[in-house]
Scaffold this active site. Structure first.
Site, PDB file in Angstrom:
ATOM      1  N   SER A   1      36.539  46.780 -13.181  1.00 21.48           N
ATOM      2  CA  SER A   1      37.492  47.636 -13.869  1.00 21.48           C
ATOM      3  C   SER A   1      37.685  48.867 -13.228  1.00 21.48           C
ATOM      4  O   SER A   1      36.830  49.411 -12.453  1.00 21.48           O
ATOM      5  CB  SER A   1      37.046  47.708 -15.191  1.00 21.48           C
ATOM      6  OG  SER A   1      37.659  48.829 -15.723  1.00 21.48           O
TER       7      SER A   1
ATOM      8  N   TYR B   1      29.641  50.391 -20.895  1.00 24.94           N
ATOM      9  CA  TYR B   1      30.486  49.190 -20.445  1.00 24.94           C
ATOM     10  C   TYR B   1      30.785  49.326 -19.193  1.00 24.94           C
ATOM     11  O   TYR B   1      30.515  48.477 -18.258  1.00 24.94           O
ATOM     12  CB  TYR B   1      31.858  49.234 -21.421  1.00 24.94           C
ATOM     13  CG  TYR B   1      32.727  48.466 -20.724  1.00 24.94           C
ATOM     14  CD1 TYR B   1      33.109  47.102 -20.646  1.00 24.94           C
ATOM     15  CD2 TYR B   1      33.817  49.078 -19.965  1.00 24.94           C
ATOM     16  CE1 TYR B   1      33.919  46.524 -20.144  1.00 24.94           C
ATOM     17  CE2 TYR B   1      34.955  48.380 -19.573  1.00 24.94           C
ATOM     18  CZ  TYR B   1      35.011  47.054 -19.513  1.00 24.94           C
ATOM     19  OH  TYR B   1      36.018  46.351 -18.888  1.00 24.94           O
TER      20      TYR B   1
ATOM     21  N   LYS C   1      29.564  47.333 -15.379  1.00 18.57           N
ATOM     22  CA  LYS C   1      30.223  47.061 -14.437  1.00 18.57           C
ATOM     23  C   LYS C   1      29.921  47.532 -12.918  1.00 18.57           C
ATOM     24  O   LYS C   1      29.943  46.825 -12.027  1.00 18.57           O
ATOM     25  CB  LYS C   1      31.952  47.298 -14.505  1.00 18.57           C
ATOM     26  CG  LYS C   1      32.426  46.721 -15.768  1.00 18.57           C
ATOM     27  CD  LYS C   1      33.160  45.360 -15.588  1.00 18.57           C
ATOM     28  CE  LYS C   1      33.757  44.766 -16.625  1.00 18.57           C
ATOM     29  NZ  LYS C   1      33.826  43.235 -16.507  1.00 18.57           N
TER      30      LYS C   1
END
Ligand code: UD1
Length: 336
Positions: A124, A148, A152
């Site tokens: 992302s 989060y 990643k």
């Protein structure tokens, strides 16, 4: 060629399954359905007229994951599976690290046991944090603002180290900007459980009167109209980017990283206006305070994906809104 798609019942996963099947690939989906519906896969079968195999298995369940690798001759993996709510990740970091990072490690172990050498990882633009300038290239420094995003980032690093240790491994990291839109058929689209965290599904739920108004998170950013600017990309363009990436992995590139974005930014208010135009429905909104952790602007420099993968995001904002509207209006309750 058989492709294992983790998280294949989810929003980006299901759209990617359609493109894989359209390309004549065999598809095996593994998904724990924690944030998705198996019905999306029935719709994928309807759209393509093709079969795919589905296993409701959690990546942390190594035994059952291994059985899938025994049963199918998997050549490549596209890894989407993971929890994705930023706010929840701040409240439950352990859950995010265990599920997303440990789950990925289990997947990579099983791939290694079965000699599977190609992986595309769904990363992302969040790994760029608050960029010092725009547009964002793949060379920009990485930073973390929430668990989060940190997960990643960790998974990217783990894949980098695995590839350094095994030069036969081909790893493509795809850093998505803001995926929106839906398949033209109106049969699959984004179906968030509970209150949507992201802007486009929130707007579309207001349009079908499921919610009264959009909350605009701040209008005092240093942007043309004061609201946040993002690089929205049609999910079908994004899905096609995965096909181009798989093709590229056949040339044994080693470790590669690509931004998948359109390279153009739109503000929150521009998105609301574009959606009103596409749907013919008025979208009431109210400006509220900024959301913690949000940045003013983010958009990609997609030149590397264009030159190395031969891929560009073709669809514009109008189509993104029209296709979201078709999906949402024809499926006001999502898959249920
Ligand atoms: C968010 C995540 C990002 C993740 C991505 C996945 C945060 C801080 N970032 O990106 O890590 O990779 O989703 O899709 O959650 N907005 C509103 N009202 C809303 C929702 C959003 O005004 O109800 C604004 C935001 O302030 C932002 C823009 O709309 O300016 C886009 O927000 P969103 O769709 O949540 O995407 P990101 O924040 O870019």
């Amino acid at each position: 060629m058989t492709v294992l798609v983790t998280g294949g019942a989810g929003y980006i996963g299901s759209h990617t399954c359609v493109e894989l099947l359209n390309q004549g690939k065999k598809v095996v989906v593994v998904d724990n359905l924690s944030n998705s519906s198996e019905k999306s896969l029935d719709r994928v079968r309807e759209i393509t007229g093709k079969e795919l195999d589905f296993y409701q298995v959690d990546l942390l369940d190594k035994e059952n994951l291994t059985e899938i690798f025994k049963k199918h001759e998997i050549e490549s993996v596209i890894h989407f599976a993971g929890l994705k709510a930023v706010g929840e990740s701040v409240e439950k970091p352990g859950l995010y690290y265990h599920n997303n990072v440990t789950g990925s490690i289990v997947l990579f172990e099983v791939m290694a046991e079965f000699g599977v050498k190609n992986i595309v990882f769904s990363s992302s633009a969040t790994v760029y944090g608050d960029p010092a300038s725009l547009p964002i290239t793949e060379e920009f420094p990485l930073s973390q603002t929430n668990p989060y995003g940190t997960a990643k980032y960790f998974i990217e690093i783990i894949l980098k180290d695995l590839q350094t240790a095994d030069e036969d491994l081909n790893v493509a990291i795809l850093r998505y900007f803001n995926p929106v839109g839906a398949h033209k058929s109106g049969k699959i689209g984004e179906d968030p459980i509970g209150t949507p965290n992201n802007l486009m599904p929130f707007i579309s739920q207001v349009a079908v009167k499921k919610r009264p108004e959009v909350m605009v998170f701040g209008d005092d950013y240093d942007t043309p109209d004061g609201t946040g600017v993002r690089d929205y990309i049609h999910v079908v363009d994004l899905a096609k980017g995965h096909i181009k990436t798989l093709d590229h992995l056949e040339s044994n590139p080693g470790f590669v990283v690509y931004n998948l974005g359109k390279g153009k930014g739109y503000s929150v208010l521009e998105l609301i206006k574009a959606f009103e135009k596409a749907s013919g429905v008025e979208i009431p909104y109210k400006v509220v305070g900024r959301r913690d952790g949000d940045i003013a602007s983010s958009w990609a420099d997609p030149a590397k994906a264009e030159s190395e993968l031969g891929w560009t995001a073709e669809m514009g904002l109008e189509e993104m809104c029209e296709d979201t509207w078709r999906w949402q209006s024809e499926n006001p309750k999502g898959f249920n």
